[in-house]
Design a protein around this motif. Structure first.
Motif, short mmCIF file in Angstrom:
data_model
loop_
_atom_site.label_atom_id
_atom_site.label_comp_id
_atom_site.label_asym_id
_atom_site.label_seq_id
_atom_site.Cartn_x
_atom_site.Cartn_y
_atom_site.Cartn_z
N LEU A 204 0.84 -1.20 0.00
CA LEU A 204 0.00 0.00 0.00
C LEU A 204 0.87 1.25 0.00
CD1 LEU A 204 -2.70 -0.95 2.68
CD2 LEU A 204 -2.76 -1.34 0.21
N GLU B 50 -6.85 7.56 7.25
CA GLU B 50 -7.40 6.85 6.09
C GLU B 50 -6.45 5.76 5.61
OE1 GLU B 50 -10.04 10.47 4.10
OE2 GLU B 50 -7.89 10.31 3.67
N ARG C 184 -7.09 1.55 5.68
CA ARG C 184 -6.89 0.61 4.56
C ARG C 184 -5.93 -0.51 4.95
NH1 ARG C 184 -4.84 1.85 -0.47
NH2 ARG C 184 -3.67 3.70 0.21
N GLU D 121 -7.66 -2.94 7.37
CA GLU D 121 -8.63 -3.77 6.66
C GLU D 121 -7.93 -4.88 5.88
OE1 GLU D 121 -12.51 -3.46 3.70
OE2 GLU D 121 -11.26 -1.70 4.02
N ARG E 96 -11.44 -3.16 -1.52
CA ARG E 96 -10.04 -2.77 -1.32
C ARG E 96 -9.40 -2.28 -2.61
NH1 ARG E 96 -8.61 -7.06 0.49
NH2 ARG E 96 -7.46 -7.99 -1.23
N MET F 197 -10.66 1.22 -3.27
CA MET F 197 -10.10 2.18 -2.32
C MET F 197 -8.63 2.47 -2.58
SD MET F 197 -12.44 3.32 -0.29
CE MET F 197 -11.45 4.00 1.03
N ALA F 198 -7.95 1.64 -3.35
CA ALA F 198 -6.53 1.85 -3.63
C ALA F 198 -6.30 2.95 -4.66
CB ALA F 198 -5.90 0.55 -4.11
#
Length: 354
Positions: A78, A177, A181, A184, A200, A203-204
């Motif tokens: 991430l 935020e 992520r 999660e 996911r 959201m990336a």
């Protein structure tokens, strides 16, 4: 039991105590050499304790500082999402056939918007060209049509312009935020393409601040992902970016996924109130703020509960009684193969209770 870091004074006093135990005749008073030396050593030791405490905080992502949180995220693949500029259109008028070039700038207050595609004034004397905000972030978002002005209108184009539906502007991803992520991903590791994987993946992508997955909305084998940006609608560019990313990440057998924006379902609220100790002018903004918070937390497809609206208004300080006449019942958004509605707050009208 957690380790308790001793204070500077305790460290110094412990040093002086140990010294006194070894040298009973030693002078350890505030003016003594031993006191000065113990003070110096205690200061250094206190710094070591603080550094150890700082190291412990970096071990866990939920207590780590910004740089080390990013390192934790990086080990899971991430990275922090960058700020995204709003995108939409600039509507201009002028002589039919006149060219509207790329790079044309329009001003709206302190914000500037730049055309990203060229256009031509049509037979009706108008043209709508794609544009982007000059600065990334939510400040560039504009809903509807707002009058602006071209900085250097080309020949045949008037200087008056309209900034239309500039959407999708978001700030750089915050620490909270990014942490959300990461946690999660840790709690729900990749599972071969279940609904949490789709969320996911969405959201990336930079520009997405919330994503909601609707399996089988359009029938067997379908997965639909509704995205929002900074509490509003995303831009077409953000939707396309998410669609491309999910198409690249999804299982090869899952070929029917669709990324879309929700359809706004604006709800007006009308309430009559009996007040105690405050005026209507004071109560109205408090009621608007309370309802705004409630509606902002509704997900696409989630029902707005009238009794909840009534309770929130009742809980506003100074409201003794209330009667909500709009909405007349729970507001149930449509979620079907054609649309996913998103209930949003419209106009709030507050009047005295008769």
């Amino acid at each position: 039991m957690p380790f308790i870091v001793p204070s500077f004074a305790k460290i110094r006093d412990d040093l002086l105590r140990d010294l006194k135990n070894q040298l009973p005749d030693a002078d350890v008073g505030p003016d003594s050499d031993f006191f000065i030396r113990a003070t110096s050593v205690a200061s250094a030791v206190e710094g070591l304790y603080q550094h150890q405490a700082w190291i412990v905080r970096q071990i866990f992502p939920d207590t780590a500082d910004r740089e080390y949180l990013e390192l934790h995220a990086r080990t899971r693949g991430l990275s922090r999402k960058a700020a995204v500029a709003a995108q939409g259109f600039i509507a201009v008028t002028g002589t039919p056939g006149a060219a509207v070039p790329t790079g044309l700038t329009a001003k709206l207050g302190s914000m500037s918007y730049v055309t990203t595609h060229a256009g031509v004034i049509d037979a009706n004397g108008t043209a709508s060209v794609a544009a982007t905000a000059g600065v990334a972030g939510i400040a560039g978002n504009v809903e509807g049509s707002v009058a602006g002005e071209l900085m250097a209108a080309p020949p045949g184009v008037t200087s008056q312009a309209a900034i239309v539906n500039m959407r999708g502007g978001v700030e750089e991803e915050s620490d909270s935020e990014l942490l959300a992520r990461l946690l999660e991903l840790i709690r729900r590791p990749p599972a071969g393409g279940n609904k949490y994987d789709y969320r996911r993946w969405a959201m990336a992508v930079a520009g997405v601040t919330a994503a909601f997955v609707y399996p089988l909305r359009r029938g067997l084998g379908t997965v639909d992902i509704v995205i929002t940006s900074a509490g509003g609608l995303p831009s077409a560019a953000t939707i396309a970016a998410v669609q491309n990313y999910i198409d690249d990440m999804r299982p090869v057998t899952a070929k029917n996924s669709l990324v879309l924006a929700p359809t706004l379902k604006v709800v007006d609220v009308t309430v009559a109130v009996q007040l105690s100790g405050i005026t209507l002018a004071t109560a109205k903004p408090q009621i608007e703020a309370t309802l705004g918070t409630y509606f902002s937390q509704l997900a696409p497809g989630e029902t707005a509960i009238k009794s909840r609206i009534e309770a929130l208004i009742t809980n506003v300080s100074g409201v003794a009684d209330r009667a909500v006449t709009l909405p007349v019942a729970n507001v149930i958004p449509t979620v079907d193969a054609g649309v996913v509605e998103w209930v949003r707050l419209g106009t709030v009208t507050v009047v005295p209770l008769q």
